[in-house]
Design a protein around this motif. Structure first.
Motif, mmCIF file in Angstrom:
data_model
loop_
_atom_site.group_PDB
_atom_site.id
_atom_site.type_symbol
_atom_site.label_atom_id
_atom_site.label_comp_id
_atom_site.label_asym_id
_atom_site.label_seq_id
_atom_site.Cartn_x
_atom_site.Cartn_y
_atom_site.Cartn_z
ATOM 1 N N SER A 280 -11.333 41.725 21.077
ATOM 2 C CA SER A 280 -11.902 40.692 20.541
ATOM 3 C C SER A 280 -12.862 40.134 21.372
ATOM 4 O O SER A 280 -13.864 39.463 20.664
ATOM 5 C CB SER A 280 -10.757 39.647 20.115
ATOM 6 O OG SER A 280 -9.633 40.015 19.706
ATOM 7 N N VAL A 281 -13.145 40.481 22.490
ATOM 8 C CA VAL A 281 -14.180 40.094 23.320
ATOM 9 C C VAL A 281 -15.300 40.993 23.229
ATOM 10 O O VAL A 281 -16.715 40.401 23.047
ATOM 11 C CB VAL A 281 -13.728 40.265 25.011
ATOM 12 C CG1 VAL A 281 -15.065 39.909 25.641
ATOM 13 C CG2 VAL A 281 -13.011 39.081 25.166
ATOM 14 N N LEU A 282 -15.093 42.237 23.128
ATOM 15 C CA LEU A 282 -16.016 43.402 23.120
ATOM 16 C C LEU A 282 -16.766 43.244 21.646
ATOM 17 O O LEU A 282 -17.807 43.550 21.599
ATOM 18 C CB LEU A 282 -15.543 44.669 23.249
ATOM 19 C CG LEU A 282 -14.959 44.907 24.818
ATOM 20 C CD1 LEU A 282 -14.383 46.365 24.931
ATOM 21 C CD2 LEU A 282 -16.191 44.919 25.720
ATOM 22 N N ALA A 283 -16.133 43.080 20.465
ATOM 23 C CA ALA A 283 -16.518 43.244 19.164
ATOM 24 C C ALA A 283 -17.624 42.368 18.943
ATOM 25 O O ALA A 283 -18.517 42.708 18.396
ATOM 26 C CB ALA A 283 -15.137 43.128 18.048
ATOM 27 N N PRO A 284 -17.597 41.020 19.130
ATOM 28 C CA PRO A 284 -18.816 40.285 18.784
ATOM 29 C C PRO A 284 -20.107 40.757 19.205
ATOM 30 O O PRO A 284 -21.116 41.006 18.776
ATOM 31 C CB PRO A 284 -18.481 38.823 19.050
ATOM 32 C CG PRO A 284 -17.017 39.000 19.261
ATOM 33 C CD PRO A 284 -16.438 40.156 19.662
ATOM 34 N N GLY A 285 -19.965 41.204 20.609
ATOM 35 C CA GLY A 285 -21.116 41.695 21.157
ATOM 36 C C GLY A 285 -21.739 42.921 20.820
ATOM 37 O O GLY A 285 -22.945 43.176 20.816
ATOM 38 N N ARG A 286 -20.880 43.933 20.485
ATOM 39 C CA ARG A 286 -21.098 45.158 20.207
ATOM 40 C C ARG A 286 -21.435 45.262 18.597
ATOM 41 O O ARG A 286 -22.455 46.313 18.181
ATOM 42 C CB ARG A 286 -20.106 46.052 20.271
ATOM 43 C CG ARG A 286 -19.357 46.226 21.623
ATOM 44 C CD ARG A 286 -20.173 47.201 22.207
ATOM 45 N NE ARG A 286 -19.597 47.635 23.826
ATOM 46 C CZ ARG A 286 -18.699 48.404 24.045
ATOM 47 N NH1 ARG A 286 -17.932 49.111 23.230
ATOM 48 N NH2 ARG A 286 -18.236 48.401 25.270
ATOM 49 N N THR A 287 -20.978 44.383 17.719
ATOM 50 C CA THR A 287 -21.508 44.429 16.462
ATOM 51 C C THR A 287 -22.393 43.368 15.953
ATOM 52 O O THR A 287 -22.828 42.955 14.841
ATOM 53 C CB THR A 287 -20.271 44.062 15.687
ATOM 54 O OG1 THR A 287 -19.665 42.717 15.963
ATOM 55 C CG2 THR A 287 -18.990 45.070 15.848
ATOM 56 N N GLY A 288 -23.155 42.818 17.005
ATOM 57 C CA GLY A 288 -24.187 42.038 16.845
ATOM 58 C C GLY A 288 -23.786 40.333 16.220
ATOM 59 O O GLY A 288 -24.378 39.999 15.454
ATOM 60 N N GLY A 289 -22.537 39.904 16.555
ATOM 61 C CA GLY A 289 -22.036 38.803 15.976
ATOM 62 C C GLY A 289 -21.018 38.982 14.837
ATOM 63 O O GLY A 289 -20.337 38.229 14.240
ATOM 64 N N GLY A 290 -20.768 40.334 14.671
ATOM 65 C CA GLY A 290 -19.820 40.672 13.527
ATOM 66 C C GLY A 290 -18.293 40.605 14.021
ATOM 67 O O GLY A 290 -18.217 39.995 15.163
ATOM 68 N N CYS A 291 -17.345 40.568 13.220
ATOM 69 C CA CYS A 291 -15.968 40.317 13.677
ATOM 70 C C CYS A 291 -15.773 38.918 14.287
ATOM 71 O O CYS A 291 -14.964 38.848 15.457
ATOM 72 C CB CYS A 291 -15.407 41.465 14.738
ATOM 73 S SG CYS A 291 -15.452 43.118 14.154
ATOM 74 N N ALA A 292 -16.465 38.001 13.630
ATOM 75 C CA ALA A 292 -16.431 36.706 14.086
ATOM 76 C C ALA A 292 -15.217 35.782 14.348
ATOM 77 O O ALA A 292 -14.843 34.934 14.856
ATOM 78 C CB ALA A 292 -17.364 35.893 13.602
ATOM 79 N N ASP A 293 -14.265 36.535 13.529
ATOM 80 C CA ASP A 293 -12.963 35.756 13.350
ATOM 81 C C ASP A 293 -11.884 36.308 14.597
ATOM 82 O O ASP A 293 -11.163 35.642 14.924
ATOM 83 C CB ASP A 293 -12.411 36.158 12.187
ATOM 84 C CG ASP A 293 -12.004 37.773 11.677
ATOM 85 O OD1 ASP A 293 -12.912 38.433 12.155
ATOM 86 O OD2 ASP A 293 -10.753 38.234 11.446
ATOM 87 N N LEU A 294 -12.412 37.406 15.191
ATOM 88 C CA LEU A 294 -11.326 37.912 16.387
ATOM 89 C C LEU A 294 -11.313 37.131 17.454
ATOM 90 O O LEU A 294 -10.281 37.071 17.975
ATOM 91 C CB LEU A 294 -11.813 39.148 16.621
ATOM 92 C CG LEU A 294 -11.713 40.210 15.651
ATOM 93 C CD1 LEU A 294 -11.972 41.914 16.205
ATOM 94 C CD2 LEU A 294 -10.464 40.536 14.869
ATOM 95 N N PRO A 295 -12.369 36.655 18.094
ATOM 96 C CA PRO A 295 -12.129 35.391 19.240
ATOM 97 C C PRO A 295 -10.983 34.661 18.754
ATOM 98 O O PRO A 295 -10.654 33.763 19.751
ATOM 99 C CB PRO A 295 -13.471 34.897 19.517
ATOM 100 C CG PRO A 295 -14.336 35.995 19.107
ATOM 101 C CD PRO A 295 -13.728 36.487 17.673
ATOM 102 N N PHE A 296 -10.865 34.145 17.225
ATOM 103 C CA PHE A 296 -9.905 32.934 17.038
ATOM 104 C C PHE A 296 -8.669 33.535 16.876
ATOM 105 O O PHE A 296 -7.776 32.595 16.900
ATOM 106 C CB PHE A 296 -10.220 32.495 16.021
ATOM 107 C CG PHE A 296 -11.790 31.460 15.974
ATOM 108 C CD1 PHE A 296 -11.691 30.263 16.466
ATOM 109 C CD2 PHE A 296 -13.011 32.448 15.883
ATOM 110 C CE1 PHE A 296 -13.053 29.518 16.459
ATOM 111 C CE2 PHE A 296 -14.028 31.582 15.893
ATOM 112 C CZ PHE A 296 -14.052 30.267 16.240
ATOM 113 N N ALA A 297 -8.358 34.665 17.152
ATOM 114 C CA ALA A 297 -7.047 35.431 16.807
ATOM 115 C C ALA A 297 -6.491 35.598 18.312
ATOM 116 O O ALA A 297 -6.025 36.785 18.599
ATOM 117 C CB ALA A 297 -7.156 37.050 16.185
ATOM 118 N N SER A 298 -6.200 34.464 18.899
ATOM 119 C CA SER A 298 -5.739 34.240 20.159
ATOM 120 C C SER A 298 -4.923 32.828 20.372
ATOM 121 O O SER A 298 -5.709 31.813 19.633
ATOM 122 C CB SER A 298 -6.772 34.580 21.078
ATOM 123 O OG SER A 298 -6.407 34.431 22.564
#
Length: 453
Positions: free
Chosen positions: A333-351
């Motif tokens: 959830s930390v790596l995804a937004p940086g690797r996808t250019g802001g994609g997977c924006a919901d993942l940092p909230f899945a915590s």
């Protein structure tokens, strides 16, 4: 659009599976705790590992060049890939150069990240995953749900059904020993016929040009020793400076991952075997960009132990597939937004931001703090859902004034007491899905407290 919440809802629909998944991963977490407690200098090892990784990332260009120089001296062909497409084409070129037909691969999250199997299959080339868990999910056309325990979401009965269909085992057989024996017979034929063996890389030593692969099944060794051509795939962050640094990480990795003192096989590959060829493919695929993000650079220290997943209450209850990213859980959830250019924006909230992931990370990544920072950044970038931004703006408006806070509380208590259920539990009330709102108190805490002064 699939989100973590929607995917998690599907996983949680099977309550017995969700309970079993949660309990199983917590058992692994407890094994990790016992293993860590048995090492008196555990915290010192974590500190040293974090420092070594910080040095490696801070001087990455020099260490990578040193690694390449030493590897070439050892007779290894070193190739560089900017992104997933270039990486996949490099692997295809090697396969075609050697006229290879049978490819075996041990576990590699990098090849999952780059979609290597799918790419080669489109070119008419099948890659056989030889890690048992990876082979199971390959049979089922699924992605791994955990970076160390890729088939942890499956029960033995489901694996038995898959093996009956794919390997011809007895119908209804689910004994793990029987199924493992069947897989061993199946995979041994694949190893003996292999033209090329592909592996991931756990650590790459700049000082020696050596790559280190850690497995519990010995499948990386089987593939490399049987096939005339070996290919090792590594992200640029896998570099460690010195051979002497390796002992720090091998003492941490298995203990933090599964509670073992050390992985069953820790294999060092330095040069091609007589008459064979050895390739190391070094991949960036967004890592350099991530390296330039000072707030998030620490996440590149990750050694892929999976410990943060085993301890995370959200991961344990929602399953790895709910994240929709190749690396699930807190670190994903930390790596995804940086690797996808802001994609997977919901993942940092899945915590829950409980901090358990940071507390057990073997290289001391501040995972929960980075998740919190991503929430702020993604909201500012307007990458989060409109409804979430609206609700947070309203909450900020109410919480920034004592008077507005008191009024909002009074209105909330009134609504719970007097509004019809169909209004209270409408679609906007996501909290009310699967749970009841609390009984409204007669007074606010402020009112209760004033009465007692």
């Amino acid at each position: 659009m699939n989100t973590h919440a929607k995917n998690a809802k599907r996983f949680l629909a099977n309550e017995p599976r969700a309970d079993w998944h949660d309990e199983t991963l917590w058992i692994v977490r407890k094994k990790r705790d016992r293993a860590a407690a048995a090492v008196e200098e555990w915290e010192a090892l974590r500190e040293e590992a974090s420092y070594i990784k910080e040095d490696a990332l801070g001087n990455l260009d020099g260490y990578l060049e040193q690694f390449e120089t030493e590897a070439i001296k050892n007779g290894v062909t070193v190739l560089w890939a900017t992104d997933a497409d270039e990486f996949n084409c490099i692997i295809l070129d090697i396969i075609q150069k050697h006229k290879a037909k049978n490819i075996v691969k041990s576990k590699s999250m990098l090849t999952e990240e780059c979609g290597l199997n799918h790419f080669l299959l489109e070119k008419g080339i099948e890659v056989v995953d030889t890690d048992l868990g990876e082979r199971i999910i390959q049979f089922r056309h699924e992605a791994p749900s955990h970076i160390v325990l890729p088939a942890i979401h499956l029960k033995k009965e489901e694996i038995g059904e898959t093996f009956h269909e794919k390997l011809g085992t007895d119908k209804g057989a689910s004994d793990p020993t029987y199924l493992t024996h069947a897989a061993r017979i199946h995979l041994r034929k694949k190893f003996l016929a292999a033209d090329i063996a592909i592996t991931g890389v756990n650590f790459a030593v700049a000082e020696t040009g050596c790559v280190v692969v850690c497995t519990n099944e010995g499948n990386a060794d089987m593939g490399v020793q049987a096939a005339p051509v070996q290919i090792h795939c590594m992200g640029i962050e896998k570099i460690i400076p010195r051979q002497s640094d390796l002992g720090v990480f091998t003492r941490l990795l298995a203990r933090n991952a599964t509670g073992q003192p050390v992985t069953t096989y820790t294999s060092h590959y330095m040069r091609p075997k007589p008459g064979g060829s050895m390739y190391i493919v070094i991949v960036d695929n967004g890592r350099s960009k991530h390296l330039g993000q000072s707030k998030y650079v620490n996440s590149l220290k990750c050694i892929r132990c999976g410990g943060c997943m085993n301890t995370c209450p959200v991961f344990r209850r929602s399953g790895g597939h709910s994240y929709g990213y190749v690396i699930p859980g807190p670190i994903g959830s930390v790596l995804a937004p940086g690797r996808t250019g802001g994609g997977c924006a919901d993942l940092p909230f899945a915590s829950s931001l409980c901090g358990s992931c940071s507390n057990i990370c073997p290289v001391k990544i501040d995972i929960h703090e980075q998740l919190y920072r991503w929430r702020q950044d993604l909201t500012e970038q307007r990458k989060t859902a409109i409804l979430k931004r609206l609700v947070m703006r309203l909450a900020g408006f109410a919480l920034s004034s004592a008077g507005r806070y008191d009024f909002a509380g009074a209105m909330g208590r009134w609504a719970i007491k007097h509004l019809p259920r169909c209004i209270l539990y409408m679609s906007l009330n996501t909290w009310g899905i699967g749970r009841e709102l609390p009984v409204a108190p007669k007074k606010s805490f402020k009112q209760w407290y004033k009465c007692r002064l």
